[in-house]
Design a protein around this motif. Structure first.
Motif, short mmCIF file in Angstrom:
data_model
loop_
_atom_site.label_atom_id
_atom_site.label_comp_id
_atom_site.label_asym_id
_atom_site.label_seq_id
_atom_site.Cartn_x
_atom_site.Cartn_y
_atom_site.Cartn_z
N UNK A 1 0.83 -1.21 0.00
CA UNK A 1 0.00 0.00 0.00
C UNK A 1 0.86 1.26 0.00
N UNK A 2 2.19 1.08 -0.09
CA UNK A 2 3.07 2.26 -0.11
C UNK A 2 2.84 3.06 -1.39
N UNK A 3 2.73 4.37 -1.24
CA UNK A 3 2.44 5.23 -2.41
C UNK A 3 3.62 5.22 -3.38
N UNK A 4 3.32 5.13 -4.64
CA UNK A 4 4.35 5.17 -5.68
C UNK A 4 4.38 6.57 -6.27
N UNK A 5 5.58 7.11 -6.43
CA UNK A 5 5.68 8.48 -6.96
C UNK A 5 5.22 8.55 -8.40
N UNK A 6 5.75 7.67 -9.23
CA UNK A 6 5.35 7.71 -10.64
C UNK A 6 5.25 6.29 -11.17
N UNK A 7 4.19 6.06 -11.89
CA UNK A 7 3.97 4.74 -12.47
C UNK A 7 3.90 4.88 -13.99
N UNK A 8 4.54 3.97 -14.67
CA UNK A 8 4.47 3.98 -16.12
C UNK A 8 3.18 3.27 -16.54
N UNK A 9 2.60 3.68 -17.66
CA UNK A 9 1.39 2.98 -18.09
C UNK A 9 1.77 1.63 -18.69
N UNK A 10 0.87 0.66 -18.52
CA UNK A 10 1.11 -0.69 -19.05
C UNK A 10 1.26 -0.63 -20.58
N UNK A 11 0.49 0.29 -21.21
CA UNK A 11 0.55 0.42 -22.68
C UNK A 11 1.95 0.85 -23.11
N UNK A 12 2.54 1.78 -22.37
CA UNK A 12 3.88 2.28 -22.74
C UNK A 12 4.92 1.16 -22.60
N UNK A 13 4.77 0.38 -21.53
CA UNK A 13 5.70 -0.74 -21.32
C UNK A 13 5.54 -1.77 -22.44
N UNK A 14 4.27 -2.05 -22.79
CA UNK A 14 4.01 -3.05 -23.85
C UNK A 14 4.60 -2.57 -25.18
N UNK A 15 4.46 -1.28 -25.47
CA UNK A 15 4.99 -0.75 -26.73
C UNK A 15 6.52 -0.87 -26.76
N UNK A 16 7.14 -0.54 -25.63
CA UNK A 16 8.61 -0.67 -25.55
C UNK A 16 9.03 -2.11 -25.77
N UNK A 17 8.23 -3.04 -25.23
CA UNK A 17 8.55 -4.47 -25.38
C UNK A 17 8.49 -4.89 -26.84
N UNK A 18 7.43 -4.45 -27.54
CA UNK A 18 7.28 -4.84 -28.95
C UNK A 18 8.39 -4.20 -29.80
N UNK A 19 8.64 -2.89 -29.57
CA UNK A 19 9.73 -2.22 -30.31
C UNK A 19 11.05 -2.95 -30.06
N UNK A 20 11.30 -3.27 -28.80
CA UNK A 20 12.57 -3.91 -28.43
C UNK A 20 12.73 -5.28 -29.03
N UNK A 21 11.66 -6.06 -29.03
CA UNK A 21 11.80 -7.43 -29.55
C UNK A 21 12.04 -7.41 -31.05
N UNK A 22 11.36 -6.48 -31.78
CA UNK A 22 11.58 -6.43 -33.23
C UNK A 22 12.97 -5.89 -33.57
N UNK A 23 13.54 -5.13 -32.65
CA UNK A 23 14.92 -4.66 -32.86
C UNK A 23 15.93 -5.62 -32.25
N UNK A 24 15.45 -6.78 -31.82
CA UNK A 24 16.29 -7.84 -31.24
C UNK A 24 17.17 -7.32 -30.09
#
Ligand SMILES: NC(=O)c1ccc[n+]([C@@H]2O[C@H](COP(=O)([O-])OP(=O)(O)OC[C@H]3O[C@@H](n4cnc5c(N)ncnc54)[C@H](OP(=O)(O)O)[C@@H]3O)[C@@H](O)[C@H]2O)c1
Length: 131
Positions: A75-98
């Motif tokens: 329950x500890x407050x998080x200062x900043x959270x990344x959106x799941x969509x942004x993480x997913x996009x980075x994953x797809x970009x990263x995998x296609x760039x090997x």
């Protein structure tokens, strides 16, 4: 070594680790250790498969806006959270760039910090937790 004849038939594997793979994480000790395993395993496997039609990438997100913390009873407050969509996009970009490792957003900078410094920063951070 296994090799596909058709270069279009490339297989991409993405293993999900965490930024926590980079440093010991008190109160998430087993979690952090298991993520360190995932990162190490993925990097070694990707090297072993370098002449094949399979690439292995390891996704290492920082704090992301999912049910993760709620499910973990944190329950500890998080200062900043990344959106799941942004993480997913980075994953797809990263995998296609090997990319062997994928650190979404500014997390790449954290991956460059020496481990000894990271350990101290994390110790300071968790000392504020209400356990
Ligand atoms: N959120 C973060 O800040 C963060 C940061 C770094 C890394 N990660 C990693 O990202 C990955 C996804 O986590 P998340 O943030 O999306 O957390 P989450 O919202 O808690 O989702 C976890 C997912 O895993 C599934 N799951 C849990 N136990 C399972 C089991 N035994 N067998 C099969 N499926 C199971 C859950 O399915 P049900 O819904 O059906 O239970 C749920 O879909 C995890 O590997 C986590 O370590 C998360």
């Amino acid at each position: 070594m296994y090799q596909l004849k058709n270069p279009q038939s490339f297989i991409h594997i993405v293993n999900v680790a965490s930024l926590a793979a980079l440093y010991p994480l008190p109160y998430y000790s087993v979690y952090g250790a298991s993520k360190a395993f995932v990162l190490s395993f993925s990097e070694a496997l990707n090297y072993e498969l370098r002449h094949s039609a399979i690439s292995v990438s390891c996704l290492c997100p920082g704090d992301t806006n999912t049910n993760f913390f709620y499910n973990a009873g944190n329950t500890n407050k998080k200062k900043s959270l990344m959106s799941a969509e942004r993480v997913a996009k980075a994953a797809v970009d990263g995998l296609y760039n090997k990319k062997t490792t994928i650190f979404p957003g500014s997390m790449k900078l954290i991956s460059k910090i020496p481990r000894a410094v990271l350990k101290k920063v994390i110790a300071m951070r968790v000392s504020k937790y209400k356990i």
